[in-house]
Design a protein around this motif. Structure first.
Motif, PDB file in Angstrom:
ATOM      1  N   ARG A  55       5.927   2.420   8.277  1.00 12.60           N
ATOM      2  CA  ARG A  55       5.481   1.528   7.203  1.00 12.60           C
ATOM      3  C   ARG A  55       6.706   0.848   6.604  1.00 12.60           C
ATOM      4  NH1 ARG A  55       0.310   0.093   6.745  1.00 12.60           N
ATOM      5  NH2 ARG A  55       0.507  -0.188   4.488  1.00 12.60           N
ATOM      6  N   GLY A  60       8.431  -1.626  -3.836  1.00 16.82           N
ATOM      7  CA  GLY A  60       7.822  -0.361  -4.278  1.00 16.82           C
ATOM      8  C   GLY A  60       7.045  -0.459  -5.579  1.00 16.82           C
ATOM      9  N   SER A  62       3.854  -0.948  -5.916  1.00 18.04           N
ATOM     10  CA  SER A  62       2.453  -0.531  -5.818  1.00 18.04           C
ATOM     11  C   SER A  62       2.292   0.876  -6.383  1.00 18.04           C
ATOM     12  CB  SER A  62       1.984  -0.584  -4.363  1.00 18.04           C
ATOM     13  OG  SER A  62       2.005  -1.925  -3.917  1.00 18.04           O
ATOM     14  N   LEU A  66      -0.535   3.377  -0.236  1.00 15.01           N
ATOM     15  CA  LEU A  66      -0.722   2.399   0.843  1.00 15.01           C
ATOM     16  C   LEU A  66       0.568   2.195   1.641  1.00 15.01           C
ATOM     17  CD1 LEU A  66      -2.672   0.313   2.108  1.00 15.01           C
ATOM     18  CD2 LEU A  66      -1.780  -1.366   0.486  1.00 15.01           C
ATOM     19  N   ALA A  96      11.086 -11.786   4.344  1.00 10.90           N
ATOM     20  CA  ALA A  96       9.971 -11.015   3.782  1.00 10.90           C
ATOM     21  C   ALA A  96      10.353 -10.240   2.526  1.00 10.90           C
ATOM     22  CB  ALA A  96       9.444 -10.044   4.845  1.00 10.90           C
ATOM     23  N   ALA A 118       3.072 -13.905 -10.135  1.00  8.37           N
ATOM     24  CA  ALA A 118       2.431 -12.750 -10.775  1.00  8.37           C
ATOM     25  C   ALA A 118       3.046 -12.541 -12.160  1.00  8.37           C
ATOM     26  CB  ALA A 118       2.617 -11.521  -9.892  1.00  8.37           C
ATOM     27  N   ILE A 123       8.899  -8.518  -7.607  1.00  8.43           N
ATOM     28  CA  ILE A 123       8.260  -8.033  -6.374  1.00  8.43           C
ATOM     29  C   ILE A 123       8.642  -8.873  -5.155  1.00  8.43           C
ATOM     30  CG2 ILE A 123       6.301  -6.877  -7.433  1.00  8.43           C
ATOM     31  CD1 ILE A 123       4.710  -9.452  -7.238  1.00  8.43           C
ATOM     32  N   SER A 124       8.600  -8.234  -3.977  1.00  7.31           N
ATOM     33  CA  SER A 124       8.955  -8.947  -2.742  1.00  7.31           C
ATOM     34  C   SER A 124       7.796  -9.844  -2.306  1.00  7.31           C
ATOM     35  CB  SER A 124       9.286  -7.949  -1.621  1.00  7.31           C
ATOM     36  OG  SER A 124       8.107  -7.396  -1.071  1.00  7.31           O
ATOM     37  N   ALA A 128       3.953  -8.414  -1.922  1.00 10.09           N
ATOM     38  CA  ALA A 128       2.928  -8.983  -2.814  1.00 10.09           C
ATOM     39  C   ALA A 128       1.801  -9.609  -2.001  1.00 10.09           C
ATOM     40  CB  ALA A 128       3.566 -10.022  -3.735  1.00 10.09           C
ATOM     41  N   THR A 133      -1.712  -9.887  -4.210  1.00  7.26           N
ATOM     42  CA  THR A 133      -1.228  -9.998  -5.601  1.00  7.26           C
ATOM     43  C   THR A 133      -1.489 -11.409  -6.152  1.00  7.26           C
ATOM     44  OG1 THR A 133       0.391  -8.237  -5.389  1.00  7.26           O
ATOM     45  CG2 THR A 133       0.936 -10.001  -6.932  1.00  7.26           C
ATOM     46  N   SER A 294       6.341  -4.801 -17.924  1.00 14.11           N
ATOM     47  CA  SER A 294       5.305  -3.938 -18.473  1.00 14.11           C
ATOM     48  C   SER A 294       5.949  -2.848 -19.328  1.00 14.11           C
ATOM     49  CB  SER A 294       4.448  -3.386 -17.329  1.00 14.11           C
ATOM     50  OG  SER A 294       3.263  -2.833 -17.797  1.00 14.11           O
ATOM     51  N   GLU A 298       3.699   4.241 -16.594  1.00 16.10           N
ATOM     52  CA  GLU A 298       2.311   3.789 -16.545  1.00 16.10           C
ATOM     53  C   GLU A 298       1.697   3.982 -15.172  1.00 16.10           C
ATOM     54  OE1 GLU A 298       4.272  -0.090 -17.082  1.00 16.10           O
ATOM     55  OE2 GLU A 298       2.665  -0.913 -15.828  1.00 16.10           O
ATOM     56  N   GLN A 300      -1.564   1.721 -13.007  1.00 13.20           N
ATOM     57  CA  GLN A 300      -2.357   0.493 -13.127  1.00 13.20           C
ATOM     58  C   GLN A 300      -3.547   0.535 -12.174  1.00 13.20           C
ATOM     59  OE1 GLN A 300      -0.135  -3.157 -12.601  1.00 13.20           O
ATOM     60  NE2 GLN A 300       1.455  -2.608 -14.081  1.00 13.20           N
ATOM     61  N   GLU A 302      -6.992  -2.311 -11.045  1.00 12.80           N
ATOM     62  CA  GLU A 302      -7.518  -3.662 -11.283  1.00 12.80           C
ATOM     63  C   GLU A 302      -8.707  -3.919 -10.363  1.00 12.80           C
ATOM     64  OE1 GLU A 302      -4.626  -6.841 -10.839  1.00 12.80           O
ATOM     65  OE2 GLU A 302      -5.689  -7.993 -12.358  1.00 12.80           O
ATOM     66  N   HIS A 384      -7.752  -4.092  -6.503  1.00 12.50           N
ATOM     67  CA  HIS A 384      -6.386  -4.530  -6.159  1.00 12.50           C
ATOM     68  C   HIS A 384      -5.862  -3.469  -5.199  1.00 12.50           C
ATOM     69  CE1 HIS A 384      -2.215  -5.526  -6.231  1.00 12.50           C
ATOM     70  NE2 HIS A 384      -2.323  -6.409  -7.217  1.00 12.50           N
TER      71      HIS A 384
HETATM   72  C1  LIG Z   1       4.896  -3.777 -13.725  1.00  9.73           C
HETATM   73  C2  LIG Z   1       3.985  -4.288 -12.665  1.00  9.73           C
HETATM   74  C3  LIG Z   1       3.300  -5.474 -12.861  1.00  9.73           C
HETATM   75  C4  LIG Z   1       2.440  -5.955 -11.869  1.00  9.73           C
HETATM   76  N1  LIG Z   1       1.820  -7.153 -12.070  1.00  9.73           N
HETATM   77  C5  LIG Z   1       0.971  -7.630 -11.124  1.00  9.73           C
HETATM   78  C6  LIG Z   1       0.338  -8.886 -11.295  1.00  9.73           C
HETATM   79  O1  LIG Z   1       0.610  -9.644 -12.221  1.00  9.73           O
HETATM   80  N2  LIG Z   1      -0.580  -9.260 -10.366  1.00  9.73           N
HETATM   81  C7  LIG Z   1      -0.903  -8.468  -9.309  1.00  9.73           C
HETATM   82  O2  LIG Z   1      -1.772  -8.847  -8.524  1.00  9.73           O
HETATM   83  N3  LIG Z   1      -0.250  -7.303  -9.081  1.00  9.73           N
HETATM   84  C8  LIG Z   1       0.679  -6.873  -9.965  1.00  9.73           C
HETATM   85  N4  LIG Z   1       1.342  -5.703  -9.740  1.00  9.73           N
HETATM   86  C9  LIG Z   1       1.138  -5.004  -8.459  1.00  9.73           C
HETATM   87  C10 LIG Z   1       2.157  -5.469  -7.416  1.00  9.73           C
HETATM   88  O3  LIG Z   1       2.394  -6.850  -7.510  1.00  9.73           O
HETATM   89  C11 LIG Z   1       1.663  -5.189  -6.001  1.00  9.73           C
HETATM   90  O4  LIG Z   1       1.418  -3.833  -5.860  1.00  9.73           O
HETATM   91  C12 LIG Z   1       2.630  -5.684  -4.926  1.00  9.73           C
HETATM   92  O5  LIG Z   1       2.071  -5.384  -3.668  1.00  9.73           O
HETATM   93  C13 LIG Z   1       4.005  -5.071  -5.040  1.00  9.73           C
HETATM   94  O6  LIG Z   1       4.910  -5.726  -4.174  1.00  9.73           O
HETATM   95  P1  LIG Z   1       6.115  -4.879  -3.538  1.00  9.73           P
HETATM   96  O7  LIG Z   1       7.093  -5.819  -2.951  1.00  9.73           O
HETATM   97  O8  LIG Z   1       6.635  -3.919  -4.530  1.00  9.73           O
HETATM   98  O9  LIG Z   1       5.340  -4.147  -2.366  1.00  9.73           O
HETATM   99  P2  LIG Z   1       5.291  -2.587  -2.027  1.00  9.73           P
HETATM  100  O10 LIG Z   1       4.592  -1.882  -3.139  1.00  9.73           O
HETATM  101  O11 LIG Z   1       6.627  -2.113  -1.638  1.00  9.73           O
HETATM  102  O12 LIG Z   1       4.353  -2.638  -0.738  1.00  9.73           O
HETATM  103  C14 LIG Z   1       3.005  -3.030  -0.864  1.00  9.73           C
HETATM  104  C15 LIG Z   1       2.340  -2.959   0.514  1.00  9.73           C
HETATM  105  O13 LIG Z   1       2.858  -3.992   1.342  1.00  9.73           O
HETATM  106  C16 LIG Z   1       3.373  -3.448   2.545  1.00  9.73           C
HETATM  107  N5  LIG Z   1       4.542  -4.245   2.900  1.00  9.73           N
HETATM  108  C17 LIG Z   1       5.625  -4.515   2.148  1.00  9.73           C
HETATM  109  N6  LIG Z   1       6.480  -5.301   2.829  1.00  9.73           N
HETATM  110  C18 LIG Z   1       5.917  -5.518   4.035  1.00  9.73           C
HETATM  111  C19 LIG Z   1       6.316  -6.229   5.186  1.00  9.73           C
HETATM  112  N7  LIG Z   1       7.477  -6.900   5.215  1.00  9.73           N
HETATM  113  N8  LIG Z   1       5.521  -6.217   6.274  1.00  9.73           N
HETATM  114  C20 LIG Z   1       4.347  -5.552   6.253  1.00  9.73           C
HETATM  115  N9  LIG Z   1       3.909  -4.858   5.176  1.00  9.73           N
HETATM  116  C21 LIG Z   1       4.690  -4.844   4.088  1.00  9.73           C
HETATM  117  C22 LIG Z   1       3.731  -2.009   2.219  1.00  9.73           C
HETATM  118  O14 LIG Z   1       3.733  -1.192   3.367  1.00  9.73           O
HETATM  119  C23 LIG Z   1       2.618  -1.658   1.259  1.00  9.73           C
HETATM  120  O15 LIG Z   1       1.485  -1.299   1.982  1.00  9.73           O
HETATM  121  C24 LIG Z   1       2.238  -5.208 -10.680  1.00  9.73           C
HETATM  122  C25 LIG Z   1       2.948  -4.020 -10.480  1.00  9.73           C
HETATM  123  C26 LIG Z   1       3.812  -3.576 -11.447  1.00  9.73           C
HETATM  124  C27 LIG Z   1       4.584  -2.318 -11.216  1.00  9.73           C
END
Ligand SMILES: Cc1cc2nc3c(=O)[nH]c(=O)nc-3n(C[C@H](O)[C@H](O)[C@H](O)COP(=O)(O)OP(=O)(O)OC[C@H]3O[C@@H](n4cnc5c(N)ncnc54)[C@H](O)[C@@H]3O)c2cc1C
Length: 431
Positions: A55, A60, A62, A66, A96, A118, A123-124, A128, A133, A294, A298, A300, A302, A384
């Motif tokens: 994975r 991170g 989320s 997942l 990415a 967002a 977030i990446s 996202a 997201t 935020s 916490e 979350q 949704e 979500h």
């Molecule tokens: C403080 C806070 C505020 C937030 N606000 C919002 C908001 O406004 N709106 C909203 O919709 N969500 C929101 N979220 C949730 C967040 O945006 C999502 O959970 C998002 O997926 C996080 O992105 P990440 O880069 O951290 O992904 P991760 O949590 O690291 O990964 C998410 C998923 O994507 C997969 N993944 C990651 N990179 C790749 C890749 N290169 N190829 C294939 N799969 C991949 C991972 O395996 C995992 O399954 C918030 C979260 C936090 C902590």
């Protein structure tokens, strides 16, 4: 769809024991055997080809498992960070692992913007997009709806490129991927000419005015605490060239100082308010890059319900308001436009997103999550994908018309289940 076979002999991947051990919230400790940080595409392809369970971790952010695996966890932050703008196509191709905040700072001086962001820029892009997201804006889709192309490494180490124009329906299945189809290495996003936004915070909206509030500006977020019938705060993000809000806008009053949506948290963590115009990326997110978004302590959850059922869905939660309020930091209501992406929470329907920032006490929160899900059941809620939920798999499948097609696609692209996780096995069981 273009497939590049990896023709070279596969050699064992280099393992770099560096990477996150837990998610941002700290509620998920990754169970991965190994953490990798490849520095080239070839190294990543060898790593994928040599792994039976893998994975990717983005930033991170989320809240569920997942992104976890018992096999190899990979961060793409070490891959080349080249960004390519194509003004003719109105698109930008990005690595990415790039954070939206870094991409925005790159695009804005070049005269371009993304349609939406967002609440946080931390977030990446791929992380996202993988979970669908979103920000808010009744005419704006979620962040995945801006994806025009993807490059990914599929199981076996092949490099696959897909494009919205060329790959049509299959492409629509591949964007909100939950990481189940492969490792996304580059993402092409639509861009628009850069623009300025003014952000105002208004206090005390009546629930009856919710639709009018969403319709009144480019992006509108409504915050409430389930302790009072009035909605506590409205964050109105207007295009800077739009007419100013009237003083008595929808029966609300103007906040006279900057706010943070979570009571007790410092307003300096948030983007500028009080109507001061500024670039899109310094107003559309609520939280500033470089500051804690935020509250930081916490969980979350949704749920997306049809926009047309917004008032009924909120009314359905009234009987459990007394359960919600004690474990809630803040609840946010947002509007998201429909899209055609198979696993998107906004697939085929304009949506109201009902978000809960809970306390970090999982034992107290989980029964309330179950109560919320039970009350929202008549509205076919879609979770979500990156947050805490416990909906039955059959309910999620019934709410998403292309669910079975996605499962077929995942089985075709990943027949051996390299990218499977326990959570995917639960929600997308294979025969
Ligand atoms: C403080 C806070 C505020 C937030 N606000 C919002 C908001 O406004 N709106 C909203 O919709 N969500 C929101 N979220 C949730 C967040 O945006 C999502 O959970 C998002 O997926 C996080 O992105 P990440 O880069 O951290 O992904 P991760 O949590 O690291 O990964 C998410 C998923 O994507 C997969 N993944 C990651 N990179 C790749 C890749 N290169 N190829 C294939 N799969 C991949 C991972 O395996 C995992 O399954 C918030 C979260 C936090 C902590």
């Amino acid at each position: 769809m273009e497939l590049h076979r990896n023709r070279g002999a596969l050699v064992p991947a280099t393992t770099a024991e560096a990477g996150p051990r837990h998610n941002w919230a700290g509620n998920v400790r990754y169970a991965a055997r190994r953490l990798h940080r490849p520095s080239s595409l070839d190294e990543l392809r060898r790593l994928v080809a040599g792994s039976d369970r893998l994975r990717v971790v983005g930033t991170g952010h989320s809240f569920n498992r997942l992104g976890d695996t018992t096999g190899d966890l990979v961060s793409l932050a070490g891959l080349p960070a080249t960004v390519a703008l194509d003004p003719d196509r109105r698109a930008v191709t990005v690595p990415a692992a790039m954070r939206y905040g870094d991409l925005a700072a790159w695009l804005h001086p070049r005269g371009y913007a993304l349609a939406n962001l967002a609440s946080l820029p931390h977030i990446s892009v791929a992380g996202a997009v993988a979970t669908g997201t979103h920000g808010s804006g009744e005419t704006i889709g979620n962040l995945a709806s801006a994806v025009a192309g993807l490059e990914l490494v599929t199981a076996g180490g092949d490099l696959l490129t897909v494009d919205r124009a060329a790959d049509g329906d299959t492409f629509a299945g591949m964007v909100v991927s939950l990481g189940a189809l492969g490792v996304v290495t580059r993402v092409t996003l639509d861009v628009v000419p850069t623009f300025e936004i003014r952000q105002h915070v208004r206090l005390g909206l009546s629930r009856a005015e919710l639709d009018a509030a969403f319709a009144s500006a480019y992006s509108v977020s409504v915050f409430t605490d389930w302790r009072s019938p009035r909605l506590r705060e409205v964050w109105v993000k207007q295009r800077a060239d739009a007419a100013p809000l009237p003083a008595d806008w929808l029966g609300t009053t103007a906040a006279d100082a900057p706010r943070h949506p979570v009571p007790g948290m410092p307003a300096r963590n948030c983007t500028p308010q009080l109507g001061e115009p500024g670039p899109w990326h310094e107003r559309l997110p609520h939280f500033r890059l470089g500051f804690t978004p935020s509250s930081g302590t916490e969980l979350q959850s949704e749920y997306h319900v049809p926009r047309g059922s917004a008032s009924e869905a909120l009314a359905a939660l009234d009987p459990v308001a007394h359960l919600i309020a004690p474990v809630l930091q803040v609840c946010e209501l947002r509007a998201v436009a429909a899209d055609g992406l198979w696993l998107s929470p906004n697939h085929g329907r304009d949506s109201l997103a009902i978000h809960f920032t809970w306390t970090a006490d999982a034992a107290a929160v989980l029964p309330v999550v179950a109560a919320v899900e039970e009350r929202l059941a008549p509205f076919a809620p879609r979770p979500h994908w990156g947050k805490v939920f416990g909906l039955a798999p059959a309910a999620v499948a019934a709410a998403l018309p292309r669910y079975a097609d996605f499962l077929d696609l995942a089985c075709r692209l990943d027949p051996a289940g390299t990218f499977r996780t326990d959570l995917l096995d639960h929600y997308l069981p294979r025969d």
